[in-house]
Design an enzyme around this catalytic site. Structure first.
Site, PDB file in Angstrom:
ATOM      1  N   GLN A 206      17.947  14.979  -4.287  1.00 56.07           N
ATOM      2  CA  GLN A 206      16.980  13.890  -4.297  1.00 56.07           C
ATOM      3  C   GLN A 206      15.531  14.369  -4.210  1.00 56.07           C
ATOM      4  O   GLN A 206      15.211  15.332  -3.522  1.00 56.07           O
ATOM      5  CB  GLN A 206      17.303  12.931  -3.147  1.00 56.07           C
ATOM      6  CG  GLN A 206      18.698  12.338  -3.271  1.00 56.07           C
ATOM      7  CD  GLN A 206      19.031  11.291  -2.216  1.00 56.07           C
ATOM      8  OE1 GLN A 206      20.151  11.258  -1.728  1.00 56.07           O
ATOM      9  NE2 GLN A 206      18.096  10.437  -1.884  1.00 56.07           N
TER      10      GLN A 206
ATOM     11  N   THR B  23       0.803  -1.224   0.000  1.00 54.54           N
ATOM     12  CA  THR B  23       0.000   0.000   0.000  1.00 54.54           C
ATOM     13  C   THR B  23       0.839   1.279   0.000  1.00 54.54           C
ATOM     14  O   THR B  23       0.309   2.350  -0.267  1.00 54.54           O
ATOM     15  CB  THR B  23      -0.952   0.031   1.216  1.00 54.54           C
ATOM     16  OG1 THR B  23      -0.167  -0.136   2.402  1.00 54.54           O
ATOM     17  CG2 THR B  23      -1.977  -1.090   1.131  1.00 54.54           C
ATOM     18  N   GLY B  24       2.130   1.179   0.304  1.00 53.97           N
ATOM     19  CA  GLY B  24       2.982   2.374   0.362  1.00 53.97           C
ATOM     20  C   GLY B  24       3.337   2.898  -1.018  1.00 53.97           C
ATOM     21  O   GLY B  24       2.860   2.397  -2.048  1.00 53.97           O
TER      22      GLY B  24
ATOM     23  N   CYS C 147      17.871   3.855  -3.761  1.00 53.34           N
ATOM     24  CA  CYS C 147      17.624   4.604  -4.995  1.00 53.34           C
ATOM     25  C   CYS C 147      18.785   5.518  -5.377  1.00 53.34           C
ATOM     26  O   CYS C 147      19.131   5.651  -6.551  1.00 53.34           O
ATOM     27  CB  CYS C 147      16.340   5.426  -4.876  1.00 53.34           C
ATOM     28  SG  CYS C 147      16.172   6.343  -3.332  1.00 53.34           S
TER      29      CYS C 147
ATOM     30  N   SER D 261       9.735  11.944  -3.349  1.00 48.71           N
ATOM     31  CA  SER D 261       9.087  10.627  -3.354  1.00 48.71           C
ATOM     32  C   SER D 261       9.997   9.559  -2.757  1.00 48.71           C
ATOM     33  O   SER D 261       9.515   8.511  -2.324  1.00 48.71           O
ATOM     34  CB  SER D 261       8.669  10.233  -4.772  1.00 48.71           C
ATOM     35  OG  SER D 261       9.788  10.166  -5.623  1.00 48.71           O
TER      36      SER D 261
ATOM     37  N   VAL E 272       6.225   2.809  -2.750  1.00 49.70           N
ATOM     38  CA  VAL E 272       6.920   1.852  -3.608  1.00 49.70           C
ATOM     39  C   VAL E 272       5.994   0.675  -3.927  1.00 49.70           C
ATOM     40  O   VAL E 272       5.988   0.163  -5.048  1.00 49.70           O
ATOM     41  CB  VAL E 272       8.238   1.381  -2.955  1.00 49.70           C
ATOM     42  CG1 VAL E 272       8.885   0.269  -3.768  1.00 49.70           C
ATOM     43  CG2 VAL E 272       9.201   2.559  -2.797  1.00 49.70           C
TER      44      VAL E 272
ATOM     45  N   ASN F  69      13.761   7.632  -9.233  1.00 49.86           N
ATOM     46  CA  ASN F  69      14.025   6.964  -7.958  1.00 49.86           C
ATOM     47  C   ASN F  69      12.987   5.930  -7.544  1.00 49.86           C
ATOM     48  O   ASN F  69      13.326   4.971  -6.858  1.00 49.86           O
ATOM     49  CB  ASN F  69      14.191   8.003  -6.848  1.00 49.86           C
ATOM     50  CG  ASN F  69      13.000   8.917  -6.721  1.00 49.86           C
ATOM     51  OD1 ASN F  69      12.700   9.647  -7.673  1.00 49.86           O
ATOM     52  ND2 ASN F  69      12.316   8.887  -5.609  1.00 49.86           N
TER      53      ASN F  69
ATOM     54  N   HIS G 127      16.233  11.397  -9.003  1.00 51.38           N
ATOM     55  CA  HIS G 127      17.396  11.835  -8.222  1.00 51.38           C
ATOM     56  C   HIS G 127      18.496  12.264  -9.197  1.00 51.38           C
ATOM     57  O   HIS G 127      18.878  11.517 -10.093  1.00 51.38           O
ATOM     58  CB  HIS G 127      17.930  10.688  -7.363  1.00 51.38           C
ATOM     59  CG  HIS G 127      17.051  10.327  -6.200  1.00 51.38           C
ATOM     60  ND1 HIS G 127      15.939  11.043  -5.819  1.00 51.38           N
ATOM     61  CD2 HIS G 127      17.139   9.297  -5.297  1.00 51.38           C
ATOM     62  CE1 HIS G 127      15.390  10.484  -4.752  1.00 51.38           C
ATOM     63  NE2 HIS G 127      16.083   9.422  -4.425  1.00 51.38           N
TER      64      HIS G 127
END
Lengths: 346, 346, 346, 346
Positions: D178, D11-12, D150, D181, D14, D324, D244
């Site tokens: 960076q 759910t996050g 990343c 996100s 990534v 990233n 990034h």
């Protein structure tokens, strides 16, 4: 059989979007790119400071840019997309029409002229027939069709859906939160807009107020009768790259509920043109949508998004959004070009 | 002679602004700082993640934070500024009032309660007398005064100036472009708002619509009769740090021209309280002002700025702006504290 | 007794900051404002598109702008601050010096010329004596003094503090994160920088690499021997309004610990000039400071901030920050003007 | 024949990117989605606050989220992608491996463990054989493979290209810019980063410095010998959504020219895995590229972009960029999953 097309003003921000949309187009083949005299003779790769977030199509990069002059465009080009600055467009577009070219133009000049069809195909395709009047009056072999301003396109389809469902629209207030790309690549300096908002865009409010009434009007075969809805706009620039967001209040003669509105918009038909989105209006249930960054690419950037429907102190209120350089500019011109092709004008 | 004062909820974004405004104040001396139980016992320097763009005042940095409980606050503290979350405020503020403390509160709880004065001193200082009713009804030795929501404060002074000049206000539409600081330090994530705008702030529209009518209402010695102007709000969050910008449309019973409006606003009086700006409303001639980054600090952040006056399709339209964490929150509470002092409530 | 001063190039971004700093100055009185021929004859209020976040000082607003020509500047003006574009400066500044004016210039032309002192007063005030050589060689009654580029000023005071404490600096790597105001009001378009970063600023890296060695060099009465530290810079533009942030790595001949560095910087002296900050270098213990928005105004924008000191794989690393249009440009020129006054050059 | 796969921590930020990449994948079929206990039992549509700028794939929206527990995942799932918070991953990942699942994990825990392969397929696919050692030592039927951080992935392919072309790398300095996100959806508040930059990301510098040496190391069948290049990193967060950007300085034992470097990078091979970009490293000639907004989606977000090559005071300097959350996180894990499949580990 593809149609040879060209772009007038091909190096600017909208011109680049036109290149991006036309390069892979099945019905159109890019055969002419014009720019200012200073760039004439250069390769497009060198003349355009390419800023779209996808590479320049290879074959377009190697095309040579010509002057924006009817003599510089090959005769077998049947359709020209124009994204000229309006002051240039006012001078040059009639010359192209006189020379026999059909123009689908995004430039703001002449949008409100009596014999110039201002068209959003899903809303008022029938207005295209005004070209008969135009050719009669002007003696042109060519033709001039306009799409409206980006901020106008964003909210007009939602009003059309309401009108189409039988609601007698009387008063509309609209506040816009507009992206910087609407002003062109160098239109808004970063010092002007980072950590800021600017509550003024020259001439913009009038465009929303007048173009919307023309688009919603009736064409009786001779003239377009503007819709008598009153529209008042307040325009703001905000620090967003793409996507114009608009807050809309609508008052109708009879009750107009949020449910009426969402039904009307969800049901409002799109067209079968190659660039038509399906659906035309993407209706959100979530109260905090649409949002520019998340929703500007619905329907490939050709749809309109709407949400936040609620009863207001004075009628109905909701929000809508469209991608200003695709649906609101380059894509709008391409769609008008597709309509011209399908209606036999090419 | 300075008055000992304290801050309930001193570590949050508004609490930090209160510290910044109160530390150098001539009439008030900071003697108590409260926060959640987790922070109680810590030095303020450690309990607050200080994010104001000026250093923490040294003597405040070394103060010890206590629990938000009447027993934890010294008795000689005469006035408490409250910037508690509204759910906490609803529980705790009455306990403080019952214990005899006078509260100038920015929390949204109880703002619309019949016996709670909601005050912007320059607009409705007379509503403070509602405290007599409050004390009678609740049996409090203390008192509870509220300032309105930041987005309400931004446009209400401009409406008050129009009403004060004799214009009978009937309908107001307002669209807001609100800064992220209005949601507190962690209220809006960066992924939510960079290159974006969010057309929804929970509960915000209702605050503008109801608080404005109470502020513009008449106090007859017993109750506040709300003004009968209808207000409809549409609220947006944009990527701006500080400063709420608002687009306003006003319709009045009789004609209301841009010139009428600018005259009324420029002439609208401020007060003589220590934090009062002069003038209260800074009127811009330039059509693209006010802008958040350029104009949020007019009058030290305590003034309201207005500009862009023009005739609208339906009445008058203009834009206004205020610094949401100074004029719209911490500074509003401080000003109410100064009014309480000058009116003899301390 | 105040000195009459003027500004060459008074309408640009740095020119506006100069106006802001000079208008309330105790020793200087603004008596001349020049701009391009197009603006000559206009009131400053009309010629400058004022974008500083504080009002134009009233008396300056009413001053008339003249051409940038020695004949257009009153003779009793003793000191001129120059913020001309470098191409203009290269042409015009010598003419002013020849006509007898003393110039404190922020323009990049001639900064590395052998007989032009490049000065940051706290770092190398003694280089001012190079003016004797300059006058001898050029036969000028006037004089030309330069301050370095904004990105150079940000890190040089930290290097000077280390060198002054006896550390033999050998190699410096520096990566910059620079604010958009460094490019002037229209220098960076919003479409170029929102949700973006640009890893290139034309000519900037060379400025950091060469100006730093001149500033840290020794003046032997005839020439400035550049310091032999090697400097390599990588410059980036980011979406920040004001404040250049820099990541620095330093390698010295002998061990150089974070504690050595913070001690050296905290102890590095400022001067007694009116605009000198105290301290010159504000040292932060928090690892995530300095940050542009929070710390660019330390010392009224005239200090340098440093933090994040740690042992690196190859020596020492830390971060530093300065306000690029105050300490890095307008304020740097004003400080040089104050030094010229105190050293008897006016 | 597709392989059944699942996502741990779906759910996050990534996790959502993993859903986006896996839903249309030809070889993998999404059959399990896990999240925290609080979300278990909900539909994915409700459990995930979907923030990717494309709609949730319909069939994924209707899947039910389970707990992150080996017993809750169907046995026929052969491969799990993990984007758990590292503290959770450290606890839970070994339990899944022990239960027989093969994990391609993006979580930072255990990346530097001796028997855990840290893999970027184009750089060190051979390290995957370390799984034999892992299974021997841990007695697992499953397996644990990691992709790097990343910011590490962004510059390591460029170093690998140089090393592969025979350059003996000795010292690397890298400064990162960076995107927000990288910290997850709520990782960076808007007040922290608008008009700002933060020169510190906890633990990030060490990741670049250690992971890069492991990735560039030699696997001798038993252990990975880290490369002996020294790496020093300075990490910054800037107001960019995705991508990034990194400034790199490289010193090698022998001369290393910009032309050497661009040749090496342009020639560095990609792989034939389904998600491999072609080329792996996109080399720009323009000095101001790559830029996050314009170039983060080269190769569908799976390529690395490099440009700005120039001789530095100390060796070579250049800039590089990767998306990233695609190349640097979700896409990296998917690519490792594809490698596991092609190497017969599933």
């Amino acid at each position: 059989m593809t149609v040879q097309v060209g772009i007038l003003g091909a190096t600017g921000a909208v011109g680049q979007r036109l290149v991006q949309l036309l390069a892979p187009h099945d019905d159109f083949e890019l055969a002419a790119l014009t720019a200012s005299t200073a760039s004439a003779g250069e390769l497009y790769r060198d003349a355009a400071k390419w800023r779209v977030d996808a590479p320049i199509p290879d074959h377009v990069a190697e095309m040579t840019v010509t002057e924006t002059d009817p003599d510089a465009v090959p005769d077998d080009v049947a359709l020209l997309f124009s994204s000229l600055p309006s002051s240039v467009g006012a001078d040059v577009e009639p010359a192209f029409c006189e020379a026999g070219y059909v123009l689908s133009s995004n430039s703001s000049n002449a949008r409100m002229a009596d014999d110039v069809p201002l068209v959003v195909p899903e809303v008022n395709a029938g207005h295209l027939d005004l070209l008969e009047v135009q050719r009669d009056e002007r003696g042109w072999d060519g033709a001039l069709v306009k799409n409206p301003n980006c901020s106008t396109i964003t909210f007009v389809p939602t009003l059309a859906a309401l009108a189409d469902a039988g609601h007698d629209l009387e008063r509309v207030h609209v506040a816009t939160l507009q992206a910087v790309s609407g002003a062109g690549y160098d239109g808004v300096s970063s010092m002007e807009i980072i950590d800021n908002a600017v509550p003024h865009i020259g001439g913009e409010e009038e465009k929303l107020e007048t173009e919307s009434r023309k688009l919603l009007g009736e064409f009786d075969g001779v003239t377009v009768d503007e819709h008598d809805v009153g529209v008042s706009a307040s325009c703001n620039r905000i620090p967003t790259i793409d996507g114009h967001l608009e807050n809309v209040w609508v008052e109708a003669a009879e009750e107009l509920t949020p449910a009426d509105a969402t039904d009307a918009m969800a049901a409002y038909p799109s067209l079968d043109l190659p660039s038509s989105p399906e659906p035309l209006i993407h209706v959100f249930d979530e109260p905090d949508r649409p949002q520019p960054r998340l929703d500007r690419t619905v329907g490939g950037g050709m749809a309109v998004a709407a949400g936040g429907f609620q009863e207001s102190t004075f009628g109905l209120q909701y929000n809508c959004l469209a991608h200003n350089t695709i649906r609101g500019a380059a894509g709008a011109s391409v769609l008008n070009g597709e309509l011209l092709l399908s209606e036999g004008y090419l």
